[in-house]
Design an enzyme around this catalytic site. Structure first.
Site, PDB file in Angstrom:
ATOM      1  N   VAL A   1       0.829  -1.202   0.000  1.00  0.00           N
ATOM      2  CA  VAL A   1       0.000   0.000   0.000  1.00  0.00           C
ATOM      3  C   VAL A   1       0.866   1.255   0.000  1.00  0.00           C
ATOM      4  O   VAL A   1       1.821   1.366   0.775  1.00  0.00           O
ATOM      5  CB  VAL A   1      -0.923   0.016   1.239  1.00  0.00           C
ATOM      6  CG1 VAL A   1      -1.695   1.317   1.323  1.00  0.00           C
ATOM      7  CG2 VAL A   1      -1.872  -1.177   1.203  1.00  0.00           C
ATOM      8  N   SER A   2       0.549   2.195  -0.871  1.00  0.00           N
ATOM      9  CA  SER A   2       1.135   3.533  -0.868  1.00  0.00           C
ATOM     10  C   SER A   2       2.665   3.466  -0.809  1.00  0.00           C
ATOM     11  O   SER A   2       3.300   2.851  -1.656  1.00  0.00           O
ATOM     12  CB  SER A   2       0.538   4.343   0.296  1.00  0.00           C
ATOM     13  OG  SER A   2       0.875   5.709   0.206  1.00  0.00           O
TER      14      SER A   2
END
Length: 287
Positions: free
Chosen positions: A96-97
């Protein structure tokens, strides 16, 4: 959700981790920036559908030693050691991210451990450069000597004025105007942001993240052979959409899913059901 927190020490270095869900198919979760093994976004639907989530606090975050973040290679060596410690062979990998580079490096250099890779709002190439204004601001606000104060002030303000702080933060998460974001949020989104701000800390981790996004190479992406799902909001204001397109171009066995979520936090707001539905179908299909 039931969550167990533990630490594992190897060669004098510590990895903090959590296990969410009693039993099920293991998912290794590389959390985003300013987060740790207490992350929650996207967990509930996976656990409810038979998955068990292992989340290490990445290098420099939580109680995990910053020294393992000397390189992506070293960090991933310790993440693999954690899997060995937990007697887990193969995993679904979710990145994620700012956890994108860690996930991409792990998938490309430890392919025998990875069933699938899912990139959610993920950084997939050099992100903020040292000459960028945001980079310079981040190095001040989130340096180890300041980040505790930054997050204490942020959480305190969010607890007292949740709607005001939500309005102040939306521009960092979304390319949409404030009014358009307001039209797309769900009733619990403001409280989800409040809760997020209460669990966020940067430690040494975010500066490590900033320094390492340039270290993920096109060669690393092209070496990813497992089935890959790329989920990214068309309105992401934190990680530009070009990161998703770039990953899709370089990873041969990838599927690009563009979402209409209001911004970077694709688990919130109208359309968030599609985020959960897509990843569940993907993981079940490849389990």
């Amino acid at each position: 959700m039931e969550r167990i927190i533990g630490t594992y020490t190897l060669d004098g270095q510590t990895i903090e981790y959590s296990i969410t869900g009693k039993e099920g198919v293991p998912v290794l979760f590389m959390h985003g920036g300013h987060s740790n093994c207490y992350e929650e976004f996207g967990y509930a639907s996976l656990v409810e559908n038979g998955f068990r989530i292992i989340t290490p606090s990445r290098a420099g975050y939580g109680k995990t030693s910053m020294e393992i973040g000397e390189s992506l290679s070293k960090a991933c060596y310790y993440y693999e050691a954690l899997l060995n410690h937990l007697n887990i062979n193969k995993i679904h990998l979710v990145a994620v991210s700012a956890g994108g580079p860690s996930g991409l490096y792990f998938a490309s250099h430890h392919p025998e451990r990875v069933k699938t890779l899912t990139l959610q709002s993920a950084v997939t190439k050099e992100w903020h450069r040292p000459t960028d204004k945001l980079y310079k601001i981040a190095r001040v606000l989130f340096c180890p000597s300041m980040e505790k104060m930054t997050w204490k002030l942020t959480s305190s303000m969010t607890n007292r004025f949740p709607e005001f702080m939500f309005n102040q933060m939306t521009s960092s998460f979304s390319e949409l105007s404030h009014n358009k974001v307001k039209d797309r949020i769900k009733v619990n989104d403001i409280d989800e942001i409040r809760r997020m701000n209460n669990r966020q800390r940067s430690g040494y981790g975010f500066l490590i993240d900033l320094s390492q996004t340039k270290d993920i190479t096109i060669k690393d992406l092209m070496a990813v052979t497992c089935p890959t799902l790329i989920q990214h909001s068309k309105h992401d204001g934190a990680v530009p959409l070009e990161h998703a397109y770039y990953a899709h171009q370089q990873i041969s066995n990838s599927t690009l899913c563009l979402l209409d979520a209001w911004g970077h936090l694709i688990w919130l707001g109208e359309g968030s059901e599609k985020t959960s539905k897509e990843i569940l179908e993907f993981l079940v299909h490849h389990s």
